[in-house]
Design a protein around this motif. Sequence first.
Motif, mmCIF file in Angstrom:
data_model
loop_
_atom_site.group_PDB
_atom_site.id
_atom_site.type_symbol
_atom_site.label_atom_id
_atom_site.label_comp_id
_atom_site.label_asym_id
_atom_site.label_seq_id
_atom_site.Cartn_x
_atom_site.Cartn_y
_atom_site.Cartn_z
ATOM 1 N N ARG A 1 0.833 -1.202 0.000
ATOM 2 C CA ARG A 1 0.000 0.000 0.000
ATOM 3 C C ARG A 1 0.870 1.256 0.000
ATOM 4 O O ARG A 1 0.588 2.229 -0.706
ATOM 5 C CB ARG A 1 -0.919 0.005 1.211
ATOM 6 C CG ARG A 1 -1.847 1.222 1.256
ATOM 7 C CD ARG A 1 -2.818 1.135 2.409
ATOM 8 N NE ARG A 1 -3.717 -0.014 2.265
ATOM 9 C CZ ARG A 1 -4.645 -0.336 3.163
ATOM 10 N NH1 ARG A 1 -4.778 0.386 4.265
ATOM 11 N NH2 ARG A 1 -5.418 -1.387 2.956
ATOM 12 N N GLY A 2 1.961 1.222 0.765
ATOM 13 C CA GLY A 2 2.884 2.352 0.778
ATOM 14 C C GLY A 2 3.541 2.557 -0.577
ATOM 15 O O GLY A 2 3.757 3.696 -1.006
ATOM 16 N N LEU A 3 3.851 1.441 -1.268
ATOM 17 C CA LEU A 3 4.451 1.543 -2.600
ATOM 18 C C LEU A 3 3.478 2.183 -3.581
ATOM 19 O O LEU A 3 3.863 3.044 -4.380
ATOM 20 C CB LEU A 3 4.869 0.152 -3.093
ATOM 21 C CG LEU A 3 5.451 0.091 -4.503
ATOM 22 C CD1 LEU A 3 6.714 0.950 -4.608
ATOM 23 C CD2 LEU A 3 5.758 -1.353 -4.904
ATOM 24 N N LEU A 4 2.208 1.774 -3.516
ATOM 25 C CA LEU A 4 1.208 2.349 -4.417
ATOM 26 C C LEU A 4 1.013 3.839 -4.142
ATOM 27 O O LEU A 4 0.944 4.653 -5.073
ATOM 28 C CB LEU A 4 -0.118 1.608 -4.271
ATOM 29 C CG LEU A 4 -0.167 0.175 -4.813
ATOM 30 C CD1 LEU A 4 -1.486 -0.486 -4.469
ATOM 31 C CD2 LEU A 4 0.053 0.176 -6.322
ATOM 32 N N LEU A 5 0.950 4.190 -2.852
ATOM 33 C CA LEU A 5 0.736 5.596 -2.505
ATOM 34 C C LEU A 5 1.983 6.434 -2.781
ATOM 35 O O LEU A 5 1.905 7.487 -3.425
ATOM 36 C CB LEU A 5 0.347 5.711 -1.023
ATOM 37 C CG LEU A 5 -1.054 5.223 -0.644
ATOM 38 C CD1 LEU A 5 -1.207 5.162 0.873
ATOM 39 C CD2 LEU A 5 -2.116 6.124 -1.250
ATOM 40 N N GLY A 6 3.143 5.964 -2.302
ATOM 41 C CA GLY A 6 4.377 6.728 -2.472
ATOM 42 C C GLY A 6 4.843 6.775 -3.914
ATOM 43 O O GLY A 6 5.176 7.844 -4.441
ATOM 44 N N GLY A 7 4.866 5.597 -4.562
ATOM 45 C CA GLY A 7 5.278 5.555 -5.965
ATOM 46 C C GLY A 7 4.307 6.305 -6.857
ATOM 47 O O GLY A 7 4.707 7.031 -7.767
ATOM 48 N N GLY A 8 3.010 6.148 -6.569
ATOM 49 C CA GLY A 8 2.007 6.865 -7.361
ATOM 50 C C GLY A 8 2.111 8.367 -7.182
ATOM 51 O O GLY A 8 1.997 9.125 -8.144
#
Length: 471
Positions: free
Chosen positions: A205-212
């Motif tokens: 979830r952090g990857l989706l939010l941060g990367g996005g």
Amino acid sequence: MSAIPVTLATAEQSPKVPVIIGAALFMELLDSTAVMTALPKMAEDLGEPGLRMNLVVSLYVLALALFVPVSGWAAERFRPRRVLLLAMGMFTVASLVCALADTLLELCLGRMVQGACAALMTPVGQVIILRWSSREQLLQAMSWLALPALVGPLVGPLLGGVLVTYLSWQWIFFINLPICLFGCWLIVRHVPDFPARQVPPLDKRGLLLGGGALALLVFGFDSLAQGELPRLLAGGLIVGGGLLVLGYVIHARRHRDSLIDLGLFRLPGFRLSQAGGALFRLGTSAQPFLLVLLLQNCLGMTPLAAGWLVVCGGVGALLIKLLAVPLVRRFGYRRLLTANALLSALGIALCASFNREMAGWLMALILFSAGLARSLQFTTMGAVTYLDVPLERSAAASSLSAMAGQLVMSVSVSMAGVLLGLLASLDGRSETSVGDIVVVLLLCALSCAASSVVFYRLANTAQPLKGDKGE
């Protein structure tokens, strides 16, 4: 692959490790900037409208932004040398795909893979350096990693122009093949194979939010600068990225093992170096873009003549590595960063004085001096960023620093482009004038000067090198 024994003695014997990693990063940055000069020829050969070739740059930037957040986690989970080798190997394959591309789709796919690999190279290379080097030798080691970011964007356009003029645009990618393969061999031979560490499972979830968030912000600012999308749509991407940032902050407060460690900002040295570095990058990142406009579009220089002139800044950047450590030992980090930020601001302001009557040797001298000061600042900032970061958090710090740097550079170029367009429209013009560029360069100089106020607060939060008298 057998692991190279990792001892302090290894770190003291030679600068091979930072030189090899710095050369790998230089190759990646050289390629990404050389492509810019080849876009018109690519469009002609592929039978595409020139405007569509912006995808070659935009998709690279998008992939770069998406994969930076996961770089630190991957280095710790799978061993940093292994990740670096994989990134370089895939970059080699992607370069071959780009060189052999017959369609825009094939070229864009290759560029996306290149961007994803480039996202891993810089942070993972920093992780290796932070494990390899002692604190006393960190400045010297980081000086090799600062060089690619400074010299690559200066030499890349010149190399791209030479290759496109005398060979073909495919050679921009073909030239990567022997360099990458030789680099991989050097990494296996000389770079220590540090073990993996126990890390929490990937924070998806952090990857989706941060990367996005990073992808939307970088792509939005880049589109705003290049005019690829309507300004309203580009602004929407930026707003969407800002909302994802807010979402990530909320997520990180509830998730103990979040992907991007925002707790690093509680460390005074890391926090102040990032804040001062953001202001400094905001003032310097747009300089190559502004110089190209000033020298070629406004002063009428040929691309080759302007390229050779801008390379003078790269020569200054190369020479400063001999002086960085003695200067820090003499003055300490706080004094050097504070004073040199002002000198860098002066160098940018002097570039605003370029005109048709100015002698070429004087322009070259100004660019050489400005490059020297800028390189010294990036080298010193690169070391002071990690001085109070615990070794076990170095990978997270490297990822966060890379994300911040990538975002600020995009904002810098975007703001410069928007300001130039605004100044021209206020005067009822469609073309950029020398006066417009002068105003933006002076604003860039002001941003650099403002960073000195932040660096001055580094007192008692980042100590000078061993053997310094201190403050």
